[in-house]
Design a protein around this motif. Structure first.
Motif, PDB file in Angstrom:
ATOM      1  N   GLY A  29       9.277   8.560 -12.310  1.00 17.18           N
ATOM      2  CA  GLY A  29       9.153   8.037 -10.949  1.00 17.18           C
ATOM      3  C   GLY A  29      10.460   7.592 -10.337  1.00 17.18           C
ATOM      4  N   MET A  30      11.400   7.148 -11.158  1.00 18.06           N
ATOM      5  CA  MET A  30      12.721   6.743 -10.671  1.00 18.06           C
ATOM      6  C   MET A  30      13.631   6.614 -11.874  1.00 18.06           C
ATOM      7  SD  MET A  30      14.400   6.258  -7.986  1.00 18.06           S
ATOM      8  CE  MET A  30      16.137   6.065  -8.021  1.00 18.06           C
ATOM      9  N   TRP A  31      14.910   6.880 -11.670  1.00 16.29           N
ATOM     10  CA  TRP A  31      15.853   6.808 -12.794  1.00 16.29           C
ATOM     11  C   TRP A  31      16.600   5.479 -12.826  1.00 16.29           C
ATOM     12  CZ3 TRP A  31      16.272  10.252  -8.683  1.00 16.29           C
ATOM     13  CH2 TRP A  31      17.238   9.923  -7.731  1.00 16.29           C
ATOM     14  N   GLU A  66       5.822   9.754  -9.379  1.00 23.03           N
ATOM     15  CA  GLU A  66       5.623   9.942 -10.820  1.00 23.03           C
ATOM     16  C   GLU A  66       5.306  11.386 -11.180  1.00 23.03           C
ATOM     17  OE1 GLU A  66       3.036   6.761 -12.081  1.00 23.03           O
ATOM     18  OE2 GLU A  66       4.759   5.420 -11.728  1.00 23.03           O
ATOM     19  N   LYS A  67       4.744  12.119 -10.234  1.00 19.49           N
ATOM     20  CA  LYS A  67       4.394  13.529 -10.510  1.00 19.49           C
ATOM     21  C   LYS A  67       5.614  14.439 -10.397  1.00 19.49           C
ATOM     22  CE  LYS A  67      -0.415  13.217  -9.217  1.00 19.49           C
ATOM     23  NZ  LYS A  67      -0.978  12.747  -7.957  1.00 19.49           N
ATOM     24  N   VAL A  68       6.586  14.067  -9.573  1.00 14.54           N
ATOM     25  CA  VAL A  68       7.685  15.012  -9.273  1.00 14.54           C
ATOM     26  C   VAL A  68       9.073  14.506  -9.653  1.00 14.54           C
ATOM     27  CG1 VAL A  68       6.483  16.310  -7.477  1.00 14.54           C
ATOM     28  CG2 VAL A  68       7.660  14.186  -6.868  1.00 14.54           C
ATOM     29  N   VAL A  69       9.177  13.237 -10.078  1.00 13.25           N
ATOM     30  CA  VAL A  69      10.473  12.669 -10.513  1.00 13.25           C
ATOM     31  C   VAL A  69      10.225  12.056 -11.894  1.00 13.25           C
ATOM     32  CG1 VAL A  69      12.230  10.903 -10.017  1.00 13.25           C
ATOM     33  CG2 VAL A  69      11.153  12.136  -8.128  1.00 13.25           C
ATOM     34  N   PRO A  70      10.950  12.475 -12.930  1.00 12.83           N
ATOM     35  CA  PRO A  70      10.678  11.917 -14.268  1.00 12.83           C
ATOM     36  C   PRO A  70      10.624  10.386 -14.240  1.00 12.83           C
ATOM     37  CG  PRO A  70      12.228  13.717 -14.433  1.00 12.83           C
ATOM     38  CD  PRO A  70      12.038  13.457 -12.952  1.00 12.83           C
ATOM     39  N   THR A  80       0.812  -1.218   0.000  1.00 15.67           N
ATOM     40  CA  THR A  80       0.000   0.000   0.000  1.00 15.67           C
ATOM     41  C   THR A  80       0.846   1.268   0.000  1.00 15.67           C
ATOM     42  OG1 THR A  80      -1.275  -1.300   1.545  1.00 15.67           O
ATOM     43  CG2 THR A  80      -2.109   0.877   1.080  1.00 15.67           C
ATOM     44  N   HIS A  81       1.816   1.314   0.912  1.00 16.47           N
ATOM     45  CA  HIS A  81       2.614   2.539   1.054  1.00 16.47           C
ATOM     46  C   HIS A  81       3.513   2.714  -0.180  1.00 16.47           C
ATOM     47  CE1 HIS A  81       4.213   5.964   2.965  1.00 16.47           C
ATOM     48  NE2 HIS A  81       5.302   5.430   3.478  1.00 16.47           N
ATOM     49  N   ASP A  82       4.090   1.599  -0.642  1.00 16.40           N
ATOM     50  CA  ASP A  82       4.951   1.646  -1.837  1.00 16.40           C
ATOM     51  C   ASP A  82       4.164   2.205  -3.022  1.00 16.40           C
ATOM     52  OD1 ASP A  82       7.724   0.546  -2.809  1.00 16.40           O
ATOM     53  OD2 ASP A  82       6.311  -0.102  -4.352  1.00 16.40           O
ATOM     54  N   LYS A  83       2.937   1.717  -3.195  1.00 11.72           N
ATOM     55  CA  LYS A  83       2.098   2.181  -4.329  1.00 11.72           C
ATOM     56  C   LYS A  83       1.833   3.672  -4.226  1.00 11.72           C
ATOM     57  CE  LYS A  83      -0.474  -1.775  -5.973  1.00 11.72           C
ATOM     58  NZ  LYS A  83      -1.557  -2.646  -5.526  1.00 11.72           N
ATOM     59  N   ALA A  84       1.505   4.123  -3.017  1.00 15.48           N
ATOM     60  CA  ALA A  84       1.200   5.552  -2.829  1.00 15.48           C
ATOM     61  C   ALA A  84       2.442   6.396  -3.139  1.00 15.48           C
ATOM     62  CB  ALA A  84       0.726   5.795  -1.398  1.00 15.48           C
ATOM     63  N   LEU A  85       3.614   5.929  -2.719  1.00 12.26           N
ATOM     64  CA  LEU A  85       4.847   6.687  -2.987  1.00 12.26           C
ATOM     65  C   LEU A  85       5.156   6.724  -4.480  1.00 12.26           C
ATOM     66  CD1 LEU A  85       7.187   5.581  -0.046  1.00 12.26           C
ATOM     67  CD2 LEU A  85       6.304   7.881  -0.491  1.00 12.26           C
ATOM     68  N   ARG A  86       4.903   5.598  -5.170  1.00 12.35           N
ATOM     69  CA  ARG A  86       5.149   5.593  -6.631  1.00 12.35           C
ATOM     70  C   ARG A  86       4.261   6.633  -7.325  1.00 12.35           C
ATOM     71  NH1 ARG A  86       6.366  -0.470  -8.822  1.00 12.35           N
ATOM     72  NH2 ARG A  86       7.135  -1.276  -6.859  1.00 12.35           N
ATOM     73  N   THR A  87       3.001   6.696  -6.906  1.00 12.04           N
ATOM     74  CA  THR A  87       2.073   7.652  -7.512  1.00 12.04           C
ATOM     75  C   THR A  87       2.572   9.081  -7.285  1.00 12.04           C
ATOM     76  OG1 THR A  87       0.304   6.112  -7.074  1.00 12.04           O
ATOM     77  CG2 THR A  87      -0.360   8.369  -7.589  1.00 12.04           C
ATOM     78  N   ARG A  88       3.011   9.360  -6.062  1.00 10.48           N
ATOM     79  CA  ARG A  88       3.525  10.710  -5.772  1.00 10.48           C
ATOM     80  C   ARG A  88       4.800  10.977  -6.567  1.00 10.48           C
ATOM     81  NH1 ARG A  88       4.086  10.727   0.532  1.00 10.48           N
ATOM     82  NH2 ARG A  88       5.360  12.562   0.096  1.00 10.48           N
ATOM     83  N   LEU A 122      12.378  -4.658 -12.620  1.00  9.51           N
ATOM     84  CA  LEU A 122      12.460  -5.835 -11.744  1.00  9.51           C
ATOM     85  C   LEU A 122      11.186  -6.654 -11.889  1.00  9.51           C
ATOM     86  CD1 LEU A 122      13.868  -3.883  -8.686  1.00  9.51           C
ATOM     87  CD2 LEU A 122      15.073  -5.713  -9.904  1.00  9.51           C
ATOM     88  N   PRO A 123      11.171  -7.878 -11.358  1.00 12.72           N
ATOM     89  CA  PRO A 123       9.935  -8.656 -11.422  1.00 12.72           C
ATOM     90  C   PRO A 123       8.757  -7.894 -10.806  1.00 12.72           C
ATOM     91  CG  PRO A 123      11.772 -10.029 -10.733  1.00 12.72           C
ATOM     92  CD  PRO A 123      12.287  -8.620 -10.775  1.00 12.72           C
ATOM     93  N   GLY A 124       7.547  -8.263 -11.212  1.00 18.41           N
ATOM     94  CA  GLY A 124       6.338  -7.477 -10.954  1.00 18.41           C
ATOM     95  C   GLY A 124       6.063  -7.065  -9.528  1.00 18.41           C
ATOM     96  N   ASN A 125       6.375  -7.938  -8.570  1.00 20.26           N
ATOM     97  CA  ASN A 125       6.002  -7.623  -7.188  1.00 20.26           C
ATOM     98  C   ASN A 125       7.081  -6.935  -6.383  1.00 20.26           C
ATOM     99  OD1 ASN A 125       3.316  -8.375  -6.808  1.00 20.26           O
ATOM    100  ND2 ASN A 125       3.905 -10.523  -7.028  1.00 20.26           N
ATOM    101  N   TYR A 126       8.177  -6.574  -7.045  1.00 20.41           N
ATOM    102  CA  TYR A 126       9.287  -5.985  -6.289  1.00 20.41           C
ATOM    103  C   TYR A 126       8.950  -4.584  -5.809  1.00 20.41           C
ATOM    104  CZ  TYR A 126      12.805  -9.615  -6.825  1.00 20.41           C
ATOM    105  OH  TYR A 126      13.509 -10.777  -6.699  1.00 20.41           O
ATOM    106  N   PRO A 127       9.350  -4.274  -4.563  1.00 16.91           N
ATOM    107  CA  PRO A 127       9.092  -2.919  -4.048  1.00 16.91           C
ATOM    108  C   PRO A 127      10.026  -1.902  -4.692  1.00 16.91           C
ATOM    109  CG  PRO A 127      10.399  -4.172  -2.469  1.00 16.91           C
ATOM    110  CD  PRO A 127      10.070  -5.122  -3.597  1.00 16.91           C
ATOM    111  N   GLN A 128       9.565  -0.653  -4.707  1.00 18.24           N
ATOM    112  CA  GLN A 128      10.416   0.442  -5.188  1.00 18.24           C
ATOM    113  C   GLN A 128      11.134   1.126  -4.023  1.00 18.24           C
ATOM    114  OE1 GLN A 128      10.677   2.459  -8.737  1.00 18.24           O
ATOM    115  NE2 GLN A 128      12.407   2.213  -7.379  1.00 18.24           N
ATOM    116  N   PHE A 129      10.454   1.187  -2.892  1.00 18.51           N
ATOM    117  CA  PHE A 129      10.959   1.998  -1.770  1.00 18.51           C
ATOM    118  C   PHE A 129      11.268   1.152  -0.537  1.00 18.51           C
ATOM    119  CE2 PHE A 129       8.521   4.886  -4.442  1.00 18.51           C
ATOM    120  CZ  PHE A 129       9.372   5.984  -4.525  1.00 18.51           C
ATOM    121  N   PHE A 130      12.341   1.521   0.139  1.00 17.64           N
ATOM    122  CA  PHE A 130      12.796   0.782   1.321  1.00 17.64           C
ATOM    123  C   PHE A 130      12.890   1.702   2.528  1.00 17.64           C
ATOM    124  CE2 PHE A 130      14.081  -1.484  -2.380  1.00 17.64           C
ATOM    125  CZ  PHE A 130      13.790  -2.800  -2.053  1.00 17.64           C
TER     126      PHE A 130
END
Ligand code: PMP
Length: 409
Positions: free
Chosen positions: A23-25, A17-21, A7-15, A33-41
């Motif tokens: 969402g991540m470089w 995407e608006k402020v980082v080209p 849940t939190h990872d998804k919310a951070l990705r959405t945010r 990465l494989p589909g279920n991998y988290p973006q944020f730690f």
């Protein structure tokens, strides 16, 4: 299969995407990465990491290399904290810079001096600049497919890169002496240096250790041209051997670029070199606002002390071999054939008959859901924060991965 909460990872990705080209470089984009991998730690401890949703993983990427003696290693943290209380970014370096350079000169086989920067790319680029300054020549020989950083002379992408940025690179194939000789011939009397990775760790391919013939030929060719042999130790440095990755081959470079593990996660890179390059190294203009930061240097002194004292390369080779043997046995039990290449400390695991990486991806995704962070295409990393119990737990989880890979067949 266990269900991971995101849940939190998804919310951070959405945010993001608006402020980082996008969402991540770069390589850290979770879409790679494989589909279920988290973006944020959120945190790490020893050989484990936690994502922002609180899911815990035994970590076999080790921050893509920097984590060598365990996240939050108490000795490293204590040294960094002591320095932080005195100051990090001052008008010049702290005493610790001299201490660190002395330690590298003592430890590293070829090193007569050291310079410091921040990223691995700074270090490889500085090596190339020193080579050109020392020789007055232009051509640099680079192995096809090798990664040396993310600036125009070496970036794997050509987007935003001009032909002129690459004008003086010539390519050879790793471990192929003939191709190296052909590249030298093409350089004519304009050879400035040869850059080579500690071992072949190209993304999504089987890894290859350098053959003694290749290492000796690289040395011989560099000597004949009076051009430096540069080893890019950024990824492998201090994991294979404390004195340099080619020490067991009896071949020493003229220059080496180090980063990643040197300060156990603090931002630091280094160039080490031989005496004959000292003058060129002092004449080039290479500097940066943060290159003299004292906290990463204090962390590096503590890290390198631990690496030597605890024989970290040997320890992680042992742990990596336990992992490797266990994965081999289990893959066979599931009727799957895998290729495990590279040094045990930095394993790459690829599945046979898996051109689209469907098996590797299914394997990693299912292992992740059971608490283990592997990578389907990149070499992985062991650290001395890992324990035998971590390896056992990871192997138990890998059975879910192999079951999923078998279903993906
Ligand atoms: N050389 C090698 C072999 C690397 O693996 C890397 C980073 N993956 C680099 C250079 C560049 O280092 P950095 O990302 O710190 O600039």
């Amino acid at each position: 299969m266990a269900q991971l909460i995101r849940t939190h990872d998804k919310a951070l990705r959405t945010r993001a995407e608006k402020v980082v080209p996008s969402g991540m470089w770069g390589h850290l984009h979770a879409a790679k990465l494989p589909g279920n991998y988290p973006q944020f730690f959120s945190r790490g401890e020893a050989g484990r990491i936690w994502d922002v949703d609180g899911n815990e993983y035994i970590d076999f990427m080790c921050s893509w290399g920097p984590n060598l003696v365990g996240h939050k290693n108490p000795e490293v943290e204590e040294a960094a904290e002591r320095q932080r209380l005195m100051g990090d970014c001052l008008n010049g370096p702290g005493e610790v810079m001299v201490e660190l350079a002395e330690r590298l000169v003592d430890m590293v086989g070829h090193a007569d001096w050291a310079l410091f920067q921040k990223n691995g790319t700074d270090a490889t680029t500085t090596c190339v600049t020193i080579a050109r300054a020392a020789t007055g020549k232009r051509k640099i020989l680079v192995a096809k497919g090798a990664y040396h950083g993310a600036v125009p002379w070496c970036s794997p992408s050509l987007v935003g890169v001009t032909a002129e940025d690459r004008a003086h690179l010539l390519y050879y194939t790793f471990n192929d002496v003939e191709s190296l000789e052909a590249a030298v011939k093409a350089a004519g009397d304009d050879l400035a240096g040869i850059i080579v990775s500690a071992f072949r760790h190209d993304f999504s391919f089987d890894q290859e250790m350098p053959t003694p013939e290749f290492a000796r030929a690289a040395r011989r060719i560099a000597d004949a041209a009076s051009a430096p042999l540069i080893i890019d130790e950024v990824r492998a440095g201090f994991r294979l051997h404390v004195a340099g990755s080619w020490e067991p081959l009896g071949v020493r470079p003229d220059l080496s670029a180090w980063s990643k593990a040197i300060a156990n996660g603090y931002a630091l890179s280094a160039v080490t070199g031989r005496d004959w390059l000292r003058k060129a190294a002092s004449e080039i203009y290479a500097t940066g606002s943060f290159w003299a930061g004292a906290v990463p240097m204090a962390a590096a002194v503590a890290t390198l002390k631990i690496v030597e004292r605890d024989s970290v390369p040997e320890r992680i080779a042992y742990l990596g071999q336990l992992l490797r043997d266990g994965l081999e046995t289990r893959s066979r039990q599931f009727g799957l054939s895998i290729r495990q290449t590279g040094p045990a400390q930095m394993p790459t695991v690829l599945f046979d008959d898996d051109a689209d990486f469907a098996k590797g991806t299914a394997f990693c995704d299912a292992a992740l859901a059971n608490g283990v962070y592997f990578h389907p295409k990149h070499n992985m990393f062991l650290c001395s924060g890992h324990t035998e119990a971590d390896i056992e737990q990871a192997l138990a989880a890998s059975e879910h991965g192999f079951a999923a890979a078998a279903r993906a067949t």
